[in-house]
Write a protein that holds these residues in place. Structure first.
Motif, mmCIF file in Angstrom:
data_model
loop_
_atom_site.group_PDB
_atom_site.id
_atom_site.type_symbol
_atom_site.label_atom_id
_atom_site.label_comp_id
_atom_site.label_asym_id
_atom_site.label_seq_id
_atom_site.Cartn_x
_atom_site.Cartn_y
_atom_site.Cartn_z
ATOM 1 N N HIS B 156 0.812 -1.216 0.000
ATOM 2 C CA HIS B 156 0.000 0.000 0.000
ATOM 3 C C HIS B 156 0.846 1.267 0.000
ATOM 4 O O HIS B 156 0.420 2.299 -0.487
ATOM 5 C CB HIS B 156 -0.967 -0.007 1.186
ATOM 6 C CG HIS B 156 -2.001 -1.087 1.075
ATOM 7 N ND1 HIS B 156 -1.798 -2.357 1.573
ATOM 8 C CD2 HIS B 156 -3.209 -1.115 0.463
ATOM 9 C CE1 HIS B 156 -2.863 -3.122 1.284
ATOM 10 N NE2 HIS B 156 -3.729 -2.385 0.623
ATOM 11 N N GLY B 157 2.051 1.189 0.556
ATOM 12 C CA GLY B 157 2.914 2.363 0.587
ATOM 13 C C GLY B 157 2.528 3.333 1.681
ATOM 14 O O GLY B 157 1.689 3.039 2.539
ATOM 15 N N ALA B 158 3.156 4.495 1.649
ATOM 16 C CA ALA B 158 2.997 5.482 2.720
ATOM 17 C C ALA B 158 1.562 5.997 2.812
ATOM 18 O O ALA B 158 1.062 6.267 3.892
ATOM 19 C CB ALA B 158 3.957 6.651 2.485
ATOM 20 N N ALA B 159 0.896 6.119 1.676
ATOM 21 C CA ALA B 159 -0.431 6.735 1.688
ATOM 22 C C ALA B 159 -1.372 6.065 0.695
ATOM 23 O O ALA B 159 -2.205 6.701 0.061
ATOM 24 C CB ALA B 159 -0.321 8.230 1.393
ATOM 25 N N GLY B 160 -1.213 4.753 0.551
ATOM 26 C CA GLY B 160 -2.146 3.990 -0.271
ATOM 27 C C GLY B 160 -1.920 4.073 -1.772
ATOM 28 O O GLY B 160 -2.701 3.530 -2.542
ATOM 29 N N SER B 161 -0.859 4.749 -2.207
ATOM 30 C CA SER B 161 -0.656 4.915 -3.654
ATOM 31 C C SER B 161 0.301 3.896 -4.273
ATOM 32 O O SER B 161 0.600 3.997 -5.464
ATOM 33 C CB SER B 161 -0.166 6.328 -3.971
ATOM 34 O OG SER B 161 -1.211 7.260 -3.767
ATOM 35 N N ALA B 162 0.778 2.929 -3.507
ATOM 36 C CA ALA B 162 1.613 1.888 -4.130
ATOM 37 C C ALA B 162 0.789 1.186 -5.198
ATOM 38 O O ALA B 162 -0.394 0.918 -4.998
ATOM 39 C CB ALA B 162 2.091 0.891 -3.080
ATOM 40 N N GLY B 163 1.409 0.925 -6.340
ATOM 41 C CA GLY B 163 0.715 0.238 -7.417
ATOM 42 C C GLY B 163 0.081 1.145 -8.453
ATOM 43 O O GLY B 163 -0.574 0.674 -9.367
ATOM 44 N N GLU B 164 0.296 2.439 -8.345
ATOM 45 C CA GLU B 164 -0.330 3.374 -9.303
ATOM 46 C C GLU B 164 0.465 3.400 -10.609
ATOM 47 O O GLU B 164 0.984 4.444 -11.048
ATOM 48 C CB GLU B 164 -0.423 4.774 -8.697
ATOM 49 C CG GLU B 164 -1.512 4.909 -7.668
ATOM 50 C CD GLU B 164 -2.912 5.043 -8.268
ATOM 51 O OE1 GLU B 164 -3.059 4.891 -9.500
ATOM 52 O OE2 GLU B 164 -3.851 5.283 -7.487
ATOM 53 N N ILE B 165 0.517 2.247 -11.234
ATOM 54 C CA ILE B 165 1.338 2.060 -12.418
ATOM 55 C C ILE B 165 0.834 2.888 -13.593
ATOM 56 O O ILE B 165 1.608 3.260 -14.480
ATOM 57 C CB ILE B 165 1.370 0.545 -12.736
ATOM 58 C CG1 ILE B 165 2.093 -0.176 -11.591
ATOM 59 C CG2 ILE B 165 2.018 0.257 -14.067
ATOM 60 C CD1 ILE B 165 1.691 -1.612 -11.433
ATOM 61 N N GLY B 166 -0.442 3.218 -13.570
ATOM 62 C CA GLY B 166 -0.999 4.061 -14.635
ATOM 63 C C GLY B 166 -0.364 5.438 -14.685
ATOM 64 O O GLY B 166 -0.385 6.104 -15.725
ATOM 65 N N HIS B 167 0.229 5.861 -13.570
ATOM 66 C CA HIS B 167 0.848 7.189 -13.544
ATOM 67 C C HIS B 167 2.369 7.137 -13.588
ATOM 68 O O HIS B 167 3.039 8.148 -13.332
ATOM 69 C CB HIS B 167 0.313 7.993 -12.366
ATOM 70 C CG HIS B 167 -1.150 8.258 -12.499
ATOM 71 N ND1 HIS B 167 -1.671 9.074 -13.467
ATOM 72 C CD2 HIS B 167 -2.207 7.720 -11.847
ATOM 73 C CE1 HIS B 167 -3.000 9.065 -13.385
ATOM 74 N NE2 HIS B 167 -3.350 8.251 -12.411
ATOM 75 N N VAL B 168 2.914 5.983 -13.925
ATOM 76 C CA VAL B 168 4.337 5.922 -14.267
ATOM 77 C C VAL B 168 4.506 6.667 -15.591
ATOM 78 O O VAL B 168 3.756 6.441 -16.539
ATOM 79 C CB VAL B 168 4.794 4.444 -14.390
ATOM 80 C CG1 VAL B 168 6.108 4.331 -15.142
ATOM 81 C CG2 VAL B 168 4.900 3.809 -13.008
ATOM 82 N N CYS B 169 5.468 7.567 -15.618
ATOM 83 C CA CYS B 169 5.691 8.374 -16.825
ATOM 84 C C CYS B 169 6.513 7.582 -17.837
ATOM 85 O O CYS B 169 7.582 7.085 -17.513
ATOM 86 C CB CYS B 169 6.407 9.676 -16.455
ATOM 87 S SG CYS B 169 6.717 10.740 -17.876
ATOM 88 N N VAL B 170 6.005 7.449 -19.043
ATOM 89 C CA VAL B 170 6.746 6.737 -20.089
ATOM 90 C C VAL B 170 7.214 7.673 -21.196
ATOM 91 O O VAL B 170 7.925 7.261 -22.102
ATOM 92 C CB VAL B 170 5.914 5.580 -20.712
ATOM 93 C CG1 VAL B 170 5.709 4.470 -19.690
ATOM 94 C CG2 VAL B 170 4.579 6.078 -21.255
ATOM 95 N N ASP B 171 6.805 8.931 -21.114
ATOM 96 C CA ASP B 171 7.219 9.896 -22.131
ATOM 97 C C ASP B 171 7.103 11.304 -21.554
ATOM 98 O O ASP B 171 6.009 11.865 -21.501
ATOM 99 C CB ASP B 171 6.334 9.761 -23.380
ATOM 100 C CG ASP B 171 6.702 10.759 -24.467
ATOM 101 O OD1 ASP B 171 7.655 11.552 -24.273
ATOM 102 O OD2 ASP B 171 6.028 10.752 -25.520
#
Lengths: 319, 319
Positions: B156-171
């Motif tokens: 879950h991470g510090a504030a529940g945002s672990a796993g937010e792969i949709g917001h990994v920047c690819v460009d």
């Protein structure tokens, strides 16, 4: 807690550091020996055993006075088996049964993990990590390594490669990496990466710059020199630091977006550039993280320097 | 194991799915109700309670027959408190004490996590994840979500945002995302992202293509249409799929390089494109992973389809 002590061992390609610590993380004794990598590294483990036994005799201590010995090592570690494979800078070609041999030679329980993971354990325990549940250490040295804590546990993954942040690709068309891929973070933000970026940018730079002049004179440069010149306002060096900071900030932002740790700790030799590097990395980190991560994941500098490894190694014995 | 049963609830913006399962993961009953988001979503929890109680009466079951109820929900979940905040597609503006209310209304212990995490739990338990210790689900829907298991624990991470792969920047210079950043994975590889990439590439495309023609005619297209046309050999659609696969493979490779899970499971509506998408993503995944991750982390398709959420939700009650 117990009155018993911990022994930490930080095994490197040139020296092997030792420390005796309390279970509260206070270093009580420290020493080091040269790492003898001759004869396929076959002297390393016997030397470690002899050095521990000699110092125990010197301090009038017994094996029963210790909770355990923890060791950080280069190479690929099987933490359950207690073996190390593929540690090329130790000349270890075959798999080494370090746990079996060191327990036998000292009579003290022994634990092992890779060197960067140990540094992460150390920084979390006694350094910048503040014992938070979720922390990532990114160690910027000759290469780049990483150690990841989530929910108070060090991650290893399916085959021990969790935390290999140095091989996160930040530029699909980037420099060739030792791993065979292109554009790994390590190719642009390790000590050697910074020099590579500087050489490349110097070729296209036309203005007045001491960094440019040094390179044109055919003199060697180092990552430290690039940061020092940037701090003095050298315009090319400033551009190099900005590009390196972009790559680092971008990679750490994606690490944050993926894991949302409380802290991402920047350590290793390159981090000696201090706040000058940190503030620039933070700028790009903030640019590429989304709001909840930006608000709850902090990028900070490591505080233990090169004792992180030996402190973290010792801590392994407490788990 | 116990003879007691589990209840899984998969709460979405239009329907709420329910299932009664054995503790072995076998679905014994399934039903669904419409989600009534009127009046700031104030009917949702009472409707869930009534529906559970009605079905228990129908099946002659008592609260004591159940280990617990697990629920997956949109929004930001505090799993310890059992509350949900910021679920905009449910019209929930204030923080909702779902655990308190549903336990009171049903007399059954209640557990909650976000919907994508529940899908990850479901796929790991009864689907493609094979109960491995380390698994990542990447759900490609209208947006992109992710759920990460490491060492058998959901992160879950510090504030529940672990796993937010949709917001990994690819460009870094990519499309504007709903999060305010540019070039998030979601902007190019979600269902809406695929359409955006197709529209953009069509503008610069000059050859013969049904996809191009459809767009030039001003007709709506969908991500499914792009994949179907690509499977039929439409050259523009093939280029679009290749670009989407590059971004996905690149992002999943960096996830692999960072976490080295046994499996990265591709789920969500877009994954209905099946092996046609998978093999193309795998090609880029292999290109951007380093050798040990390439050898030990596998990218596979989800197998549970849209029951993953309700199955995984039920599984929460077993932890």
């Amino acid at each position: 807690m117990t009155d018993k002590k911990l022994i930490g061992v930080d095994l490197g390609g040139t020296t092997c550091k030792f420390a005796i610590l309390t279970t509260d993380g206070e270093i009580q004794q420290k020493w080091a020996i040269d790492t003898n990598i001759l004869d396929e590294g076959s002297h390393i483990v016997p030397d470690i055993i002899a050095s521990i036994n000699d110092h125990l005799a010197l301090y009038n201590m017994q094996p029963a006075d210790f909770v355990g010995i923890g060791m950080g090592t280069p190479g690929s570690v099987d933490i359950k088996e207690g073996t190390v494979a593929g540690a090329y800078n130790l000349n270890w070609k075959a798999k080494q049964p370090v746990k079996r041999d060191i327990e036998k030679g000292t009579g003290i329980p022994f634990f092992v993990d890779n060197d960067v993971n140990c540094a992460a354990v150390g920084e979390r325990w006694m350094g910048a990590g503040d014992n938070v549940p979720n922390m990532v250490l990114v160690a910027l040295g000759t290469g780049i390594g990483g150690g990841i804590f989530m929910d108070n546990k060090l991650l290893h993954g399916a085959a021990g490669s969790a935390g290999e942040i140095g091989h996160v690709c930040v530029d699909p068309n980037g420099y060739l990496c030792t791993c065979g891929n292109h554009g790994c973070l390590e190719t642009v933000a390790s000590a050697t990466g910074v020099v590579h970026v500087a050489r490349d940018m110097a070729e296209e730079y036309a203005g007045d710059s001491k960094l440019k002049q040094t390179l044109d004179d055919g003199d060697e440069i180092s990552s430290k020199m690039v940061f020092d010149l940037a701090k003095d306002g050298d315009p090319l060096a400033l551009s190099v630091v900005d590009r390196v900071s972009f790559y680092l900030g971008f990679a750490l932002a994606n690490l944050g977006n993926t894991l949302n740790p409380e802290y991402i700790v920047i350590g290793g030799g390159v981090s000696a550039a201090g706040d000058f590097l940190l503030t620039r990395v933070q700028k790009y980190f903030e640019k590429y993280t989304f709001s909840n991560v930006r608000a709850t994941t902090k990028v900070v500098l490591a505080t233990l320097g090169n004792t992180a490894g030996v402190v973290g190694a010792a801590r392994l014995a407490l788990d």
